[in-house]
Scaffold this motif. Structure first.
Motif, mmCIF file in Angstrom:
data_model
loop_
_atom_site.group_PDB
_atom_site.id
_atom_site.type_symbol
_atom_site.label_atom_id
_atom_site.label_comp_id
_atom_site.label_asym_id
_atom_site.label_seq_id
_atom_site.Cartn_x
_atom_site.Cartn_y
_atom_site.Cartn_z
ATOM 1 N N GLU A 281 -5.139 12.487 14.905
ATOM 2 C CA GLU A 281 -3.821 12.530 14.279
ATOM 3 C C GLU A 281 -3.967 12.333 12.776
ATOM 4 O OE1 GLU A 281 0.715 10.955 15.186
ATOM 5 O OE2 GLU A 281 -0.987 10.194 16.355
ATOM 6 N N TYR A 282 -3.056 12.967 12.030
ATOM 7 C CA TYR A 282 -3.061 12.922 10.570
ATOM 8 C C TYR A 282 -1.617 12.837 10.089
ATOM 9 C CZ TYR A 282 -3.508 14.694 5.755
ATOM 10 O OH TYR A 282 -3.433 14.861 4.396
ATOM 11 N N SER A 283 -1.351 11.985 9.099
ATOM 12 C CA SER A 283 0.019 11.855 8.589
ATOM 13 C C SER A 283 0.016 11.667 7.082
ATOM 14 C CB SER A 283 0.754 10.687 9.250
ATOM 15 O OG SER A 283 0.258 9.447 8.795
ATOM 16 N N VAL A 284 1.114 12.116 6.447
ATOM 17 C CA VAL A 284 1.311 11.985 5.007
ATOM 18 C C VAL A 284 2.706 11.423 4.763
ATOM 19 C CG1 VAL A 284 1.545 13.196 2.806
ATOM 20 C CG2 VAL A 284 -0.236 13.889 4.428
ATOM 21 N N PHE A 285 2.800 10.396 3.927
ATOM 22 C CA PHE A 285 4.076 9.873 3.437
ATOM 23 C C PHE A 285 4.141 10.160 1.949
ATOM 24 C CE2 PHE A 285 3.838 7.771 7.422
ATOM 25 C CZ PHE A 285 5.122 7.357 7.757
ATOM 26 N N ASP A 286 5.136 10.926 1.545
ATOM 27 C CA ASP A 286 5.227 11.399 0.167
ATOM 28 C C ASP A 286 6.522 10.894 -0.474
ATOM 29 O OD1 ASP A 286 5.191 12.711 -2.228
ATOM 30 O OD2 ASP A 286 5.102 14.729 -1.392
ATOM 31 N N ARG A 287 6.394 9.995 -1.447
ATOM 32 C CA ARG A 287 7.524 9.553 -2.277
ATOM 33 C C ARG A 287 7.175 9.907 -3.724
ATOM 34 N NH1 ARG A 287 8.871 3.550 0.380
ATOM 35 N NH2 ARG A 287 9.417 4.331 2.469
ATOM 36 N N HIS A 288 7.204 11.193 -3.999
ATOM 37 C CA HIS A 288 6.705 11.688 -5.278
ATOM 38 C C HIS A 288 7.564 11.257 -6.453
ATOM 39 C CE1 HIS A 288 9.564 14.745 -3.813
ATOM 40 N NE2 HIS A 288 9.874 14.895 -5.080
ATOM 41 N N GLY A 289 8.769 10.719 -6.194
ATOM 42 C CA GLY A 289 9.635 10.269 -7.279
ATOM 43 C C GLY A 289 8.991 9.192 -8.132
ATOM 44 N N TYR A 290 8.120 8.367 -7.514
ATOM 45 C CA TYR A 290 7.357 7.412 -8.328
ATOM 46 C C TYR A 290 5.854 7.580 -8.056
ATOM 47 C CZ TYR A 290 8.140 4.451 -4.127
ATOM 48 O OH TYR A 290 8.238 3.958 -2.840
ATOM 49 N N SER A 291 5.471 8.850 -7.863
ATOM 50 C CA SER A 291 4.059 9.258 -7.777
ATOM 51 C C SER A 291 3.303 8.541 -6.674
ATOM 52 C CB SER A 291 3.354 9.032 -9.122
ATOM 53 O OG SER A 291 3.953 9.787 -10.129
ATOM 54 N N TYR A 292 3.996 8.244 -5.565
ATOM 55 C CA TYR A 292 3.342 7.583 -4.432
ATOM 56 C C TYR A 292 3.121 8.585 -3.313
ATOM 57 C CZ TYR A 292 2.796 4.891 -0.166
ATOM 58 O OH TYR A 292 2.331 4.415 1.032
ATOM 59 N N SER A 294 0.710 8.618 0.521
ATOM 60 C CA SER A 294 -0.308 8.019 1.388
ATOM 61 C C SER A 294 -0.773 9.034 2.412
ATOM 62 C CB SER A 294 0.236 6.779 2.094
ATOM 63 O OG SER A 294 1.173 7.131 3.093
ATOM 64 N N GLN A 295 -2.031 8.939 2.771
ATOM 65 C CA GLN A 295 -2.624 9.780 3.809
ATOM 66 C C GLN A 295 -3.356 8.888 4.798
ATOM 67 O OE1 GLN A 295 -4.779 12.243 0.778
ATOM 68 N NE2 GLN A 295 -4.026 13.953 1.998
ATOM 69 N N ALA A 296 -3.226 9.206 6.080
ATOM 70 C CA ALA A 296 -3.904 8.434 7.110
ATOM 71 C C ALA A 296 -4.345 9.362 8.230
ATOM 72 C CB ALA A 296 -2.982 7.345 7.667
ATOM 73 N N TYR A 297 -5.476 9.025 8.853
ATOM 74 C CA TYR A 297 -5.941 9.831 9.988
ATOM 75 C C TYR A 297 -6.682 8.941 10.966
ATOM 76 C CZ TYR A 297 -10.750 9.784 8.157
ATOM 77 O OH TYR A 297 -11.991 9.391 7.721
ATOM 78 N N MET A 298 -6.786 9.440 12.178
ATOM 79 C CA MET A 298 -7.643 8.803 13.177
ATOM 80 C C MET A 298 -8.292 9.884 14.025
ATOM 81 S SD MET A 298 -6.510 8.750 16.640
ATOM 82 C CE MET A 298 -4.980 9.083 17.519
ATOM 83 N N LEU A 311 -13.725 4.491 24.702
ATOM 84 C CA LEU A 311 -13.198 5.274 23.582
ATOM 85 C C LEU A 311 -13.673 4.667 22.261
ATOM 86 C CD1 LEU A 311 -11.239 7.543 22.600
ATOM 87 C CD2 LEU A 311 -9.402 5.835 22.656
ATOM 88 N N ILE A 312 -14.267 5.515 21.411
ATOM 89 C CA ILE A 312 -14.674 5.116 20.069
ATOM 90 C C ILE A 312 -13.744 5.814 19.079
ATOM 91 C CG2 ILE A 312 -16.526 5.075 18.356
ATOM 92 C CD1 ILE A 312 -17.132 3.396 20.788
ATOM 93 N N THR A 313 -13.181 5.063 18.108
ATOM 94 C CA THR A 313 -12.176 5.613 17.210
ATOM 95 C C THR A 313 -12.500 5.266 15.767
ATOM 96 O OG1 THR A 313 -10.507 5.265 18.939
ATOM 97 C CG2 THR A 313 -9.708 5.775 16.715
ATOM 98 N N ARG A 314 -12.316 6.252 14.898
ATOM 99 C CA ARG A 314 -12.484 6.088 13.441
ATOM 100 C C ARG A 314 -11.130 6.289 12.778
ATOM 101 N NH1 ARG A 314 -13.192 5.240 8.445
ATOM 102 N NH2 ARG A 314 -14.642 6.424 7.127
ATOM 103 N N THR A 315 -10.765 5.427 11.829
ATOM 104 C CA THR A 315 -9.464 5.520 11.162
ATOM 105 C C THR A 315 -9.633 5.371 9.655
ATOM 106 O OG1 THR A 315 -9.011 3.138 11.279
ATOM 107 C CG2 THR A 315 -8.334 4.482 13.157
ATOM 108 N N ASN A 316 -8.618 5.840 8.910
ATOM 109 C CA ASN A 316 -8.629 5.691 7.457
ATOM 110 C C ASN A 316 -7.208 5.770 6.925
ATOM 111 O OD1 ASN A 316 -8.893 6.954 4.489
ATOM 112 N ND2 ASN A 316 -10.782 5.863 4.984
#
Length: 380
Positions: A281-292, A294-298, A311-316
């Motif tokens: 899974e991959y997700s993006v939260f974009d609040r570009h109004g104050y240049s923020y 975030s990206q996350a994946y597993m 189950l072995i899992t890698r996240t970031n």
């Protein structure tokens, strides 16, 4: 639907559901009850932060951002333990009402109304629902509380967890077959007002109120053979206030805007091939109004052997903010999970997590840590 109208709809629905559950049953099978429970215990094995992090003892490990659950060096069983009961009353073949109440150990097992909605089946393909539901940000959002439904002790915290969990509004769901693909599309809108927000307890020393307005979004799930994919898009207006001072935090007090715009994107792909599984899974939260942004994946790879599943899992997780380049959160993790099926409705899980904190120098965060946790999950 305005926030006021959403509240009227929710209030009426809760009354309807309460009346349905307390009235004499019109038929033996008109009311269906079900539930779930998880008893989870965890202990931080090691960590490099020794001073307290706000109100939390450290070394510490964040297990659930959305509900402010952190573990320390002593065994704790309240942070993620929970019990939920759901009831659905069927008025006719097309109309029903559903309510779900969940009690969590982290907040003293206070009963919270997580779901309360009415459903109407327009036809074989379309269903319309009005009320309070889980906001479908992630693949496991709809059943994230049901520990028996997935392999981990908890869905990976680097990816799963944000300040708003539910919404009050309406949605329309479509189910059909697209050239051999089983399709499920969901479109929704609404709002949510969270007082003394649980996730913001992790980042602020004083209570925070968070409001998401004008939520609009949709998700599409496609399944064929061994593969299930999901794509989601959500947008909303975001506001945040400090409860103790009444000062606006988002947008900043000197901003001419009354709310910050937010966009959320998500993709997931899961494979179940014989005894092997892949979870991603991959997700993006974009609040570009104050240049923020975030990206996350597993990414997880596992295998079933009899009643056991490993189950072995890698996240970031990584933030980017040009206004605060040294205050950005960045962390990654690994987990190893072993699940054993006691029977068709109960499972025991053992999980080891390693969390690596690579946040900016100006962000005093929780530091590196390792966690051992065990759970007993059941449905009834």
């Amino acid at each position: 639907m305005t926030l006021l109208h959403s509240r009227f709809a929710l209030t009426g629905l809760v009354g309807l559901a309460a009346a349905a559950f307390t009235a004499p049953a019109l038929a033996d099978d008109a009311l269906q009850l079900s539930g779930f429970a998880s008893v989870v215990a965890g202990k931080v094995l090691s960590g490099d932060r020794t001073e307290p992090y706000f109100r939390y003892d450290c070394p510490c490990f964040i297990a659930d951002y959305s509900h402010g659950a952190l573990y320390s060096e002593r065994w704790q069983a309240k942070q993620e333990s929970k019990v939920g009961v759901q009831g659905t009353y069927t008025f006719s073949p097309k109309l029903s009402a559903t309510a779900q109440v969940v009690g969590r150990g982290v907040d003293g097992v206070k009963a919270d109304l997580e779901w309360a909605y009415a459903s109407y089946d327009v036809n074989d393909s379309w269903t319309v629902q009005v009320g309070r539901k889980r906001l479908p940000i992630y693949y496991y959002s709809d059943f994230q509380d049901v520990g028996f439904a997935y392999t981990w002790v908890r869905p990976p915290a680097d990816l799963y967890g944000w300040e708003i969990v539910n919404y009050n509004g309406a949605n329309a769901t479509y189910r059909g077959d697209w050239a051999g693909w089983a399709a499920k599309a969901n479109f929704f809108f609404g709002s949510e007002n969270s007082r003394n927000n649980l996730m913001q307890r992790i980042y602020y020393d004083t209570p925070q109120n968070v409001k998401w307005k004008n939520i609009v979004g949709g998700d599409l799930v496609l399944t064929r053979g061994v593969l299930t994919t999901r794509a989601t898009y959500i947008q909303s207006d975001v506001q945040q206030w400090d409860r103790s001072t009444g000062e606006r935090v988002t947008p900043a007090t000197d901003s001419p805007k009354s709310a910050e715009k937010q966009r959320i994107y998500g993709l997931s792909a899961n494979i179940d091939w014989h005894d092997w599984m892949v979870r991603s899974e991959y997700s993006v939260f974009d609040r570009h109004g104050y240049s923020y942004r975030s990206q996350a994946y597993m990414l997880g790879i596992g295998r079933r052997v009899g009643d056991f599943t490993g189950l072995i899992t890698r996240t970031n997780y990584r933030e980017r903010n040009t206004f605060a380049p040294n205050g950005q959160q960045h962390d990654s993790g690994y987990s190893a999970t072993l699940r054993y099926e006691l029977n068709g409705s109960t499972a025991v899980k053992l999980q080891w997590d390693r969390f690596r904190d690579m946040s900016g120098a100006d962000l005093s965060y929780v530091g590196n840590s390792r966690l051992l946790s065990v759970s007993l999950d059941t449905v009834f």
